[in-house]
Design a protein around this motif. Structure first.
Motif, PDB file in Angstrom:
ATOM      1  N   ASP A 263      -4.134  57.695   4.208  1.00  0.00           N
ATOM      2  CA  ASP A 263      -4.975  56.528   3.962  1.00  0.00           C
ATOM      3  C   ASP A 263      -5.279  56.440   2.459  1.00  0.00           C
ATOM      4  OD1 ASP A 263      -6.823  54.551   3.780  1.00  0.00           O
ATOM      5  OD2 ASP A 263      -8.239  55.410   5.227  1.00  0.00           O
ATOM      6  N   ALA A 265      -7.203  54.744   0.877  1.00  0.00           N
ATOM      7  CA  ALA A 265      -8.618  54.496   0.559  1.00  0.00           C
ATOM      8  C   ALA A 265      -9.426  55.787   0.504  1.00  0.00           C
ATOM      9  CB  ALA A 265      -9.219  53.548   1.593  1.00  0.00           C
ATOM     10  N   THR A 266      -8.893  56.871   1.103  1.00  0.00           N
ATOM     11  CA  THR A 266      -9.677  58.118   1.154  1.00  0.00           C
ATOM     12  C   THR A 266      -8.873  59.346   0.728  1.00  0.00           C
ATOM     13  OG1 THR A 266      -9.025  58.391   3.457  1.00  0.00           O
ATOM     14  CG2 THR A 266     -11.129  57.298   3.065  1.00  0.00           C
ATOM     15  N   THR A 273      -8.228  56.352  -5.491  1.00  0.00           N
ATOM     16  CA  THR A 273      -8.039  55.745  -4.173  1.00  0.00           C
ATOM     17  C   THR A 273      -8.077  54.218  -4.299  1.00  0.00           C
ATOM     18  OG1 THR A 273     -10.401  55.925  -3.787  1.00  0.00           O
ATOM     19  CG2 THR A 273      -9.024  57.685  -2.903  1.00  0.00           C
ATOM     20  N   TYR A 274      -7.508  53.539  -3.310  1.00  0.00           N
ATOM     21  CA  TYR A 274      -7.457  52.071  -3.361  1.00  0.00           C
ATOM     22  C   TYR A 274      -7.207  51.531  -1.961  1.00  0.00           C
ATOM     23  CZ  TYR A 274      -2.441  53.042  -3.217  1.00  0.00           C
ATOM     24  OH  TYR A 274      -1.192  53.521  -2.861  1.00  0.00           O
ATOM     25  N   ASP A 275      -7.388  50.221  -1.835  1.00  0.00           N
ATOM     26  CA  ASP A 275      -7.010  49.560  -0.585  1.00  0.00           C
ATOM     27  C   ASP A 275      -6.382  48.218  -0.934  1.00  0.00           C
ATOM     28  OD1 ASP A 275      -9.092  47.870  -1.256  1.00  0.00           O
ATOM     29  OD2 ASP A 275     -10.509  48.775   0.154  1.00  0.00           O
ATOM     30  N   THR A 278      -8.295  46.341  -3.590  1.00  0.00           N
ATOM     31  CA  THR A 278      -8.338  46.955  -4.930  1.00  0.00           C
ATOM     32  C   THR A 278      -6.960  47.493  -5.323  1.00  0.00           C
ATOM     33  OG1 THR A 278      -8.995  49.051  -3.922  1.00  0.00           O
ATOM     34  CG2 THR A 278     -10.768  47.606  -4.711  1.00  0.00           C
ATOM     35  N   LYS A 282      -3.869  51.032  -7.839  1.00  0.00           N
ATOM     36  CA  LYS A 282      -2.679  51.825  -7.530  1.00  0.00           C
ATOM     37  C   LYS A 282      -1.992  52.267  -8.819  1.00  0.00           C
ATOM     38  CE  LYS A 282       1.431  51.132  -4.538  1.00  0.00           C
ATOM     39  NZ  LYS A 282       2.459  51.707  -5.370  1.00  0.00           N
ATOM     40  N   TYR A 398       0.747  52.599   1.855  1.00  0.00           N
ATOM     41  CA  TYR A 398       0.276  52.833   0.483  1.00  0.00           C
ATOM     42  C   TYR A 398       0.655  51.685  -0.451  1.00  0.00           C
ATOM     43  CZ  TYR A 398      -1.491  57.492   1.461  1.00  0.00           C
ATOM     44  OH  TYR A 398      -2.251  58.533   1.941  1.00  0.00           O
TER      45      TYR A 398
END
Ligand code: ADP
Ligand code: GLC
Length: 492
Positions: A263, A265-266, A273-275, A278, A282, A398
């Protein structure tokens, strides 16, 4: 409704022992089955690494003694839990399983000489636990075998032991079949009448995998496309005819991935970290990856990543052959993996030829694998064949579009705008139709053209990130399969 009990027999299980995707699936699928209310337990050998980890976690209890049988020594059965909480049964025979090296071979990579007995015994214990001879009060409804090291179990249950459970033969890779001299049949407890073409004999040898395919109630591959591919050659690896005869009980269920471990994000292995919202963050992982691999830090260089066993299957040589073209215009490549000496050497040499553009790490490195998924612009997976493959799913999660050969699970898990006409907006990566260096060059070129258009590229990345690769759906499909088999046995 009665809780279905599943015995999941496997030669490897993460995090205790893992040589590839099978180790991950053996941890994740039983966990996902338990989450759906099934009672799944893992059965595997008590290797040193397994015992150490289980003892460190505090709880290992002997639950049964299994007497010697045929050429198999007596075995102790231990009970413990995986870190996920899933119960595990360990087959403890120190002379067979506690030794240097990996599950299948010695430290130099040579197969252990007694693998027929080591994995014959694993299969035999699985069969005993699924039969009326089981010493345990816990009786599985379904025995789910995985790959050749467990594949004799359905034969024992069809010819010899009185069975209680339905059997599923899980095929993760037809290229590994467990072929041994026929004269071992006696020691393995296989009756003479099975030693022919319609039984377990394969071109003068004894084939573990063929036994599983012949005698299991159901055969399941780790992707739907692979199930279709293996009923022909070359991907049937000589067993396409046998599989064709069992076509009605052959199906494919795509593996999932552990979306809590993978993940962005974590993920603690990442620099940042990113999602999907955001996604611009990366980029700092790209710079961190370049730094870690000794490449110039350049956010604009088109960075291709690869994490793979370095073998023929994975098409690593295709990438090497294509490098002069792939690295044009300042592109970069990073590769992580271990495998055949020739491929490892080729990667080391490439880094000398293109010190500013090519970097490799030969070995196993979980943390670097995560950073490559996050830091690369595209992920390369030109496998000649791929029963499922996990990295193409990690990379989409990712936001790193994969470039894949459209085979097996790569065909099933990646959507390519070019091959899904009319729906470019749902594309998640790039597929090539042949595993050749030329096709790879063309497909990476196509990816680079799209990369130049930041908006479209962002859509592509987010499409992949939005896909659901969790185990939930796949585990539900397995649960249906098991329930169907149990219902059919009840009627029969
Ligand atoms: P296979 O089981 O055929 O090797 P999969 O894609 O199913 O292929 O699974 C391979 C798994 O092993 C992936 O999780 C991949 O990231 C991991 N892996 C392979 N080589 C390495 C390596 N050198 N370092 C870290 N992880 C690796
Ligand atoms: C095998 C296959 C791989 C698959 C894995 C887990 O190792 O090579 O494609 O993902 O098993 O099922």
């Amino acid at each position: 409704m009665k809780t279905l009990k599943i015995l999941f027999a496997t030669p490897e299980c993460a995090p205790w022992v893992k040589t590839g995707g099978l180790g991950e699936v053996s941890a994740d699928l039983p966990k996902a089955l338990c989450a759906q209310g099934l009672d799944a337990q893992v059965l595997m050998p008590a290797y040193d690494s397994v015992l150490q980890a289980a003892h460190a976690a505090g709880e290992v209890a002997p639950v049964a003694e299994l007497p010697a049988a045929h050429g198999f020594p007596a075995a102790r059965l231990l009970r413990t839990h995986l870190p996920s909480g899933v119960p595990a049964l360990l087959v403890d025979v120190p002379a067979l399983y506690r030794r240097d090296g990996g599950p299948y071979g010695d430290p130099s990579g040579r197969d252990h000489e007694d693998n027929a007995i080591r994995f014959g015994l694993l299969s035999h214990v699985a069969a005993r636990l699924a039969s009326s001879e089981s010493p345990l009060p816990w009786q599985p409804d379904v025995l789910h075998c995985n790959d050749w090291p467990t594949a004799l179990a359905p034969a024992y249950l069809a010819h010899g032991l009185q069975r209680r459970a339905a059997t599923v033969m899980g095929l993760h890779n037809m290229a590994f079949q467990g072929l041994f001299p026929l004269h071992l049949a006696g020691a393995l407890g296989l009756p003479d009448h099975l030693l022919h073409m319609e039984g377990v004999e394969f071109w003068g040898q004894l084939s573990f995998l063929k036994a599983g395919i012949q005698y299991a109630d159901h055969i399941v591959t780790v992707s739907p496309t692979y199930a279709r591919e293996i009923v022909s050659e070359p991907l049937g690896c000589g067993l396409s005819g046998v599989l064709g005869n069992r076509r009605e009980v052959l199906s494919g269920i795509l593996n999932g991935i552990d979306t809590s471990v993978w993940d962005p994000a974590t993920d603690a292995h990442l620099h940042q970290t990113y999602d999907a919202v955001t996604l611009q963050r990366k980029r700092s992982n790209k710079l961190a990856l370049q730094r870690r691999m000794g490449l110039p830090e350049n956010p604009d260089a088109f960075l291709m990543g690869m994490v793979s066993r370095m073998t023929d299957q994975k098409g690593v040589d295709l990438v090497i052959a294509a490098l002069p073209e792939l690295l044009k215009d300042g592109a970069q490549v990073v590769a992580l993996g271990a495998g055949t000496p020739a491929m490892e050497t080729a990667w080391r040499e490439a880094t000398h030829v293109w010190p500013e553009q090519a970097a490799s790490f030969i070995g196993f490195d979980e943390s670097l694998a995560h950073l490559i998924e996050a830091g690369s612009d595209v992920f390369l997976m030109p496998s000649r064949f791929e029963p499922c493959g996990l990295n193409q799913m990690y990379s989409q999660r990712y936001g790193t579009p994969p470039v894949v050969h459209a085979t097996g699970g790569l065909a099933d898990a990646v959507l390519d705008a070019a091959s899904e006409p009319g729906q470019p907006s749902i594309s998640t990566g790039f597929k090539m139709n042949e595993p050749t260096a030329e096709a790879l060059i063309q497909t990476v070129r196509r990816a680079r053209e799209l990369y130049a258009d930041a908006d479209t590229w962002g859509t592509l990345c987010r499409n992949g990130m939005a896909k659901d690769f969790s185990w939930e759906g796949s585990a539900a499909a397995y649960a249906d399969l098991y329930a169907g088999l149990v219902a059919r046995r009840a009627v029969a």
